[in-house]
Scaffold this active site. Structure first.
Site, PDB file in Angstrom:
ATOM      1  N   GLY A 258       0.792  -1.107  -0.284  1.00  0.00           N
ATOM      2  CA  GLY A 258       0.751  -0.005  -0.020  1.00  0.00           C
ATOM      3  C   GLY A 258       1.018   1.275  -0.057  1.00  0.00           C
ATOM      4  O   GLY A 258       2.093   1.264   0.137  1.00  0.00           O
TER       5      GLY A 258
ATOM      6  N   CYS B  20       4.891  -6.339   1.583  1.00  0.00           N
ATOM      7  CA  CYS B  20       5.835  -5.143   1.510  1.00  0.00           C
ATOM      8  C   CYS B  20       4.919  -3.850   2.478  1.00  0.00           C
ATOM      9  O   CYS B  20       5.569  -4.129   4.103  1.00  0.00           O
ATOM     10  CB  CYS B  20       5.437  -4.157   0.705  1.00  0.00           C
ATOM     11  SG  CYS B  20       6.614  -3.035   0.260  1.00  0.00           S
ATOM     12  N   TYR B  21       4.244  -2.957   2.421  1.00  0.00           N
ATOM     13  CA  TYR B  21       3.409  -2.585   3.846  1.00  0.00           C
ATOM     14  C   TYR B  21       2.684  -3.290   4.960  1.00  0.00           C
ATOM     15  O   TYR B  21       3.085  -3.266   5.787  1.00  0.00           O
ATOM     16  CB  TYR B  21       2.121  -1.579   2.893  1.00  0.00           C
ATOM     17  CG  TYR B  21       1.466  -0.692   3.692  1.00  0.00           C
ATOM     18  CD1 TYR B  21       1.987  -0.227   4.636  1.00  0.00           C
ATOM     19  CD2 TYR B  21       0.557  -1.461   4.634  1.00  0.00           C
ATOM     20  CE1 TYR B  21       0.892   1.116   5.192  1.00  0.00           C
ATOM     21  CE2 TYR B  21      -0.925  -0.626   5.569  1.00  0.00           C
ATOM     22  CZ  TYR B  21      -0.102   0.909   6.114  1.00  0.00           C
ATOM     23  OH  TYR B  21      -1.263   0.991   6.963  1.00  0.00           O
TER      24      TYR B  21
ATOM     25  N   HIS C 178       7.956  -7.226  -3.661  1.00  0.00           N
ATOM     26  CA  HIS C 178       6.771  -7.775  -4.375  1.00  0.00           C
ATOM     27  C   HIS C 178       6.998  -9.561  -4.910  1.00  0.00           C
ATOM     28  O   HIS C 178       7.695  -9.430  -5.898  1.00  0.00           O
ATOM     29  CB  HIS C 178       6.309  -6.633  -5.494  1.00  0.00           C
ATOM     30  CG  HIS C 178       6.005  -5.685  -3.786  1.00  0.00           C
ATOM     31  ND1 HIS C 178       4.621  -5.376  -4.406  1.00  0.00           N
ATOM     32  CD2 HIS C 178       6.829  -4.302  -3.960  1.00  0.00           C
ATOM     33  CE1 HIS C 178       4.427  -4.046  -3.569  1.00  0.00           C
ATOM     34  NE2 HIS C 178       5.521  -3.413  -3.431  1.00  0.00           N
TER      35      HIS C 178
ATOM     36  N   GLU D  93       5.388 -11.123  -5.961  1.00  0.00           N
ATOM     37  CA  GLU D  93       3.730 -11.158  -7.503  1.00  0.00           C
ATOM     38  C   GLU D  93       4.080 -10.873  -8.537  1.00  0.00           C
ATOM     39  O   GLU D  93       3.590 -11.165  -9.488  1.00  0.00           O
ATOM     40  CB  GLU D  93       2.823 -10.596  -6.736  1.00  0.00           C
ATOM     41  CG  GLU D  93       2.061  -8.772  -6.453  1.00  0.00           C
ATOM     42  CD  GLU D  93       3.192  -8.209  -5.332  1.00  0.00           C
ATOM     43  OE1 GLU D  93       3.626  -9.070  -4.799  1.00  0.00           O
ATOM     44  OE2 GLU D  93       3.397  -7.260  -4.995  1.00  0.00           O
TER      45      GLU D  93
ATOM     46  N   SER E 205     -19.470  -6.959 -29.502  1.00  0.00           N
ATOM     47  CA  SER E 205     -18.842  -6.453 -30.202  1.00  0.00           C
ATOM     48  C   SER E 205     -17.320  -7.393 -31.068  1.00  0.00           C
ATOM     49  O   SER E 205     -17.019  -6.732 -31.958  1.00  0.00           O
ATOM     50  CB  SER E 205     -17.575  -5.026 -29.587  1.00  0.00           C
ATOM     51  OG  SER E 205     -16.596  -6.084 -28.949  1.00  0.00           O
ATOM     52  N   GLY E 206     -17.421  -8.494 -31.062  1.00  0.00           N
ATOM     53  CA  GLY E 206     -16.675  -9.501 -31.318  1.00  0.00           C
ATOM     54  C   GLY E 206     -14.913  -9.143 -30.727  1.00  0.00           C
ATOM     55  O   GLY E 206     -14.237 -10.622 -31.910  1.00  0.00           O
ATOM     56  N   GLY E 207     -14.414  -8.893 -30.035  1.00  0.00           N
ATOM     57  CA  GLY E 207     -13.646  -8.913 -28.737  1.00  0.00           C
ATOM     58  C   GLY E 207     -13.721 -10.069 -28.313  1.00  0.00           C
ATOM     59  O   GLY E 207     -14.562 -10.345 -28.021  1.00  0.00           O
ATOM     60  N   VAL E 208     -12.408 -10.581 -27.802  1.00  0.00           N
ATOM     61  CA  VAL E 208     -12.557 -11.587 -26.875  1.00  0.00           C
ATOM     62  C   VAL E 208     -13.085 -11.726 -25.608  1.00  0.00           C
ATOM     63  O   VAL E 208     -13.462 -12.204 -25.347  1.00  0.00           O
ATOM     64  CB  VAL E 208     -10.921 -12.215 -26.958  1.00  0.00           C
ATOM     65  CG1 VAL E 208      -9.885 -11.317 -26.113  1.00  0.00           C
ATOM     66  CG2 VAL E 208     -10.850 -12.847 -26.329  1.00  0.00           C
ATOM     67  N   ASP E 209     -13.385 -10.627 -25.062  1.00  0.00           N
ATOM     68  CA  ASP E 209     -13.868 -10.151 -23.790  1.00  0.00           C
ATOM     69  C   ASP E 209     -15.549 -10.388 -23.820  1.00  0.00           C
ATOM     70  O   ASP E 209     -16.260 -11.539 -23.297  1.00  0.00           O
ATOM     71  CB  ASP E 209     -13.772  -8.319 -23.440  1.00  0.00           C
ATOM     72  CG  ASP E 209     -12.304  -8.083 -23.433  1.00  0.00           C
ATOM     73  OD1 ASP E 209     -11.820  -9.689 -23.460  1.00  0.00           O
ATOM     74  OD2 ASP E 209     -11.783  -7.003 -23.038  1.00  0.00           O
ATOM     75  N   SER E 210     -15.671  -9.692 -25.038  1.00  0.00           N
ATOM     76  CA  SER E 210     -16.906  -9.515 -25.204  1.00  0.00           C
ATOM     77  C   SER E 210     -17.835 -11.153 -25.676  1.00  0.00           C
ATOM     78  O   SER E 210     -18.666 -11.699 -25.254  1.00  0.00           O
ATOM     79  CB  SER E 210     -18.234  -8.969 -25.998  1.00  0.00           C
ATOM     80  OG  SER E 210     -17.900  -8.545 -27.387  1.00  0.00           O
ATOM     81  N   SER E 211     -16.701 -11.735 -26.252  1.00  0.00           N
ATOM     82  CA  SER E 211     -17.331 -13.286 -27.160  1.00  0.00           C
ATOM     83  C   SER E 211     -17.004 -14.352 -25.655  1.00  0.00           C
ATOM     84  O   SER E 211     -17.963 -15.474 -26.104  1.00  0.00           O
ATOM     85  CB  SER E 211     -16.172 -13.374 -28.664  1.00  0.00           C
ATOM     86  OG  SER E 211     -15.977 -12.725 -28.986  1.00  0.00           O
TER      87      SER E 211
ATOM     88  N   LYS F 201      -6.224  -9.950 -19.317  1.00  0.00           N
ATOM     89  CA  LYS F 201      -6.778 -10.989 -20.494  1.00  0.00           C
ATOM     90  C   LYS F 201      -5.885 -11.524 -20.698  1.00  0.00           C
ATOM     91  O   LYS F 201      -6.951 -12.700 -21.554  1.00  0.00           O
ATOM     92  CB  LYS F 201      -5.982  -9.499 -20.893  1.00  0.00           C
ATOM     93  CG  LYS F 201      -6.253  -9.747 -23.210  1.00  0.00           C
ATOM     94  CD  LYS F 201      -7.716  -8.338 -22.608  1.00  0.00           C
ATOM     95  CE  LYS F 201      -8.798  -8.537 -24.462  1.00  0.00           C
ATOM     96  NZ  LYS F 201      -9.039  -7.513 -24.740  1.00  0.00           N
TER      97      LYS F 201
END
Ligand code: XMP
Length: 528
Positions: free
Chosen positions: A63, A90-91, A178, A180, A232-238, A384
């Site tokens: 943080g 860390c924090y 960190h 991660e 929209s045809g993008g990977v997210d909405s598909s 993503k």
């Protein structure tokens, strides 16, 4: 930003308490990579709530604050006695030290930002198989100068004596760096050690489990009600369309608004693919005329975006009334969209993140916040590449899964100045050639985005015996991790040559091809 427990049926194996780090959800994602289910919660979550949830481990995030500053976020003092293993990052580590009686001070002259070799002094438990001297990512202006009773130092760096600490008896651990972030070369080993050896978790959180869980959750959330999705045809909405179709079948309606700014063959492909092949209910709305007529005479890029955004919302509202009623709106919001709109400031009353203004252009092509729908957003904690995995696992073809990002206002912002049908046709043809040649050269996957831009200026050329006076096309190919920064792709000369030759030969109205060799910053990816 922290997701409330009530959203989830499954008990998290690891709870991450969020102290406002930009990396909090990245920790969750790293835990998911170990196939363990984790949940980010507010740092104000009480010890009682944690006892009820009974996770196998707790991680305290980093943080931006100093633990000794007035108003710094602190956790319920009772969590140290829950008997659940805790790792402070860390924090989070500084807070653990501070609350348990150690001493944290500003590391004047010894602050550390960036990579540093970590020397392991005690290679047990947390540090099993972690090479001493391996690189870790540091980002701290405070240091732990004295340890609480019962704690020992596990590792140091040249600038930080207590870079990792533990009380093995109490099963409390802290790391100043960190683990991660990707720059910490052995960071994942530390995370695995914590998750498996210290917390004793089982690897049961897989993509298949995520899908199953999301399906159950969506079914519970929407019941018999109807859900609308702007495809929209993008990977997210598909991916979302596939997931929801699996969950609720015909209760899902996908609305695909064709603004007229899509790539060549795209509208036909989408309808054929979703509706005809997979029998996902897609309402195709041909709004090409509406959009192009609204843009007549408009040359200013911001104004173009605003007009397209407003028109999109109008069409969406009209059509949702015509096709409705719908109770729910599904959105393919991902975690990077969530952090775009959430700052690192925590509200002192709620412990939740204070929202900041979203960048104007990322609103365009989106929907207003005051629509009368309840939201379904099953992908909002994913990155993503995780969505790609989910999409692939649901049977989306590689063609969609590996798609490059494409802006909401589409080709309209890749034509500088006024958008006309003639320019759109030129750009569509040129854009197809860029994509075909990038594919042909086997470069598609190593490139973040590859596209053509049309400039509304004419220059002299010669074709055969004819003088020409036509537009140029800019070829823009960039590599990037997340679209926030980018570098121009070093394409092989043969590929550039093929693209150039094909565009001037095959696309009427274009007599010159230029290559954009600007990184971001200072350039942007799109031209507009
Ligand atoms: P810039 O041009 O700002 O773009 O470097 C960064 C990334 O954002 C995409 N982009 C958009 N995506 N709606 C979107 O969904 C938009 O209005 C929009 N404008 C830019 C761009 O393609 C790049 O990936």
């Amino acid at each position: 930003m922290a997701t409330s427990q009530s959203d989830f049926k499954r008990q998290p194996a690891i709870v991450i308490l969020d102290f406002g780090s930009q990396y909090s959800e990245l920790i969750a994602r790293r835990i998911r990579e170990t196939e363990v289910y984790s949940l980010v919660m507010s740092y104000r979550t009480s010890a009682e709530e944690l006892r009820r949830l009974a996770p196998k481990g707790i991680i305290l995030s980093g943080g931006p604050n100093s633990v000794y500053a007035e108003g710094a976020p602190v956790c319920d003092q009772a969590i140290w006695n829950l008997g659940i293993p805790i790792l402070g990052v860390c924090y989070g580590m500084q807070l653990m030290m501070h609350q348990l009686g150690g001493r944290v001070e500003s590391a004047v002259g010894r602050a550390e930002y960036g990579k540093a070799p970590l020397y392991v002094d005690n290679p047990t438990e947390l540090f099993t198989n972690v090479e001493s001297g391996s690189t870790m990512w540091m980002s701290h202006g405070d240091s732990v100068l004295a340890l609480p009773q019962d704690f020992i130092c596990l590792a140091h760096t040249l600038n930080t004596t207590n870079a990792a600490v533990a009380s093995h008896n109490r099963r409390l651990y802290g790391v100043q760096f960190h683990p991660e972030v990707v720059h910490s070369t052995h960071g994942m080993i530390i995370i695995r050690n914590f998750v498996y050896h210290i917390c004793d978790c089982e690897p049961d959180w897989t993509t298949a489990a995520f899908i199953q869980e999301s399906i159950t959750r969506v079914r519970t959330q929407v019941g018999e009600k109807r859900v609308l999705l702007a495809l929209s045809g993008g990977v997210d909405s598909s991916t979302l369309a596939f997931l929801l179709h699996k969950a609720i079948g015909d209760q899902l309606t996908c609305m695909f608004i064709d603004q007229g700014f899509m790539r060549k063959g795209e509208p036909e492909f989408l309808v054929e693919f979703f509706d005809h092949k997979f029998h996902i209910n897609v309402e195709y709305i041909n709004a090409r005329e509406r959009f192009i007529s609204k843009l007549k005479g408009i040359t200013d890029p911001e104004q173009k975006r605003k007009i397209i955004g407003t028109e999109f919302i109008r069409v969406f509202e009209e059509e949702s009334i015509r096709l409705g009623p719908f109770d729910y709106l599904a959105q393919g919001t991902l975690y990077p969209d969530v952090i775009e709109s959430a700052g690192t400031n925590l509200d002192p009353k709620t412990g939740e993140r204070v929202a900041v203004k979203i960048k104007s252009h990322h609103n365009v092509g989106g929907l207003p916040k005051d629509l009368q729908f309840k939201l379904v957003e099953p992908l909002r904690n994913l990155f993503k590449d995780e969505v790609r995995k989910v999409g692939r696992s649901l049977g989306l073809p590689e063609e969609i899964v590996k798609r490059h990002p494409f802006p909401g206002p589409g080709l309209a912002i890749r034509i500088l100045g006024e958008v006309t049908d003639e320019k759109l046709n030129c750009l569509r043809d040129a854009d197809l050639i860029v994509r075909e040649e990038i594919n042909e050269a086997g470069l598609y996957e190593s490139i973040w985005q590859a596209f053509a831009v049309l400039l509304p200026i004419r220059s002299v050329g010669v074709m055969g015996d004819q003088r020409t006076y036509s537009w140029p096309i800019v070829v823009r190919c960039v590599s990037s991790e997340d679209g926030m920064t980018a570098d121009w792709s070093r394409l092989p000369f043969e590929t550039i040559e093929k693209i150039s030759t094909r565009i001037v030969n095959e696309v009427e109205g274009i007599n010159r091809v230029v290559l954009d060799v600007t990184s971001k910053p200072p350039g942007t990816i799109e031209w507009e």
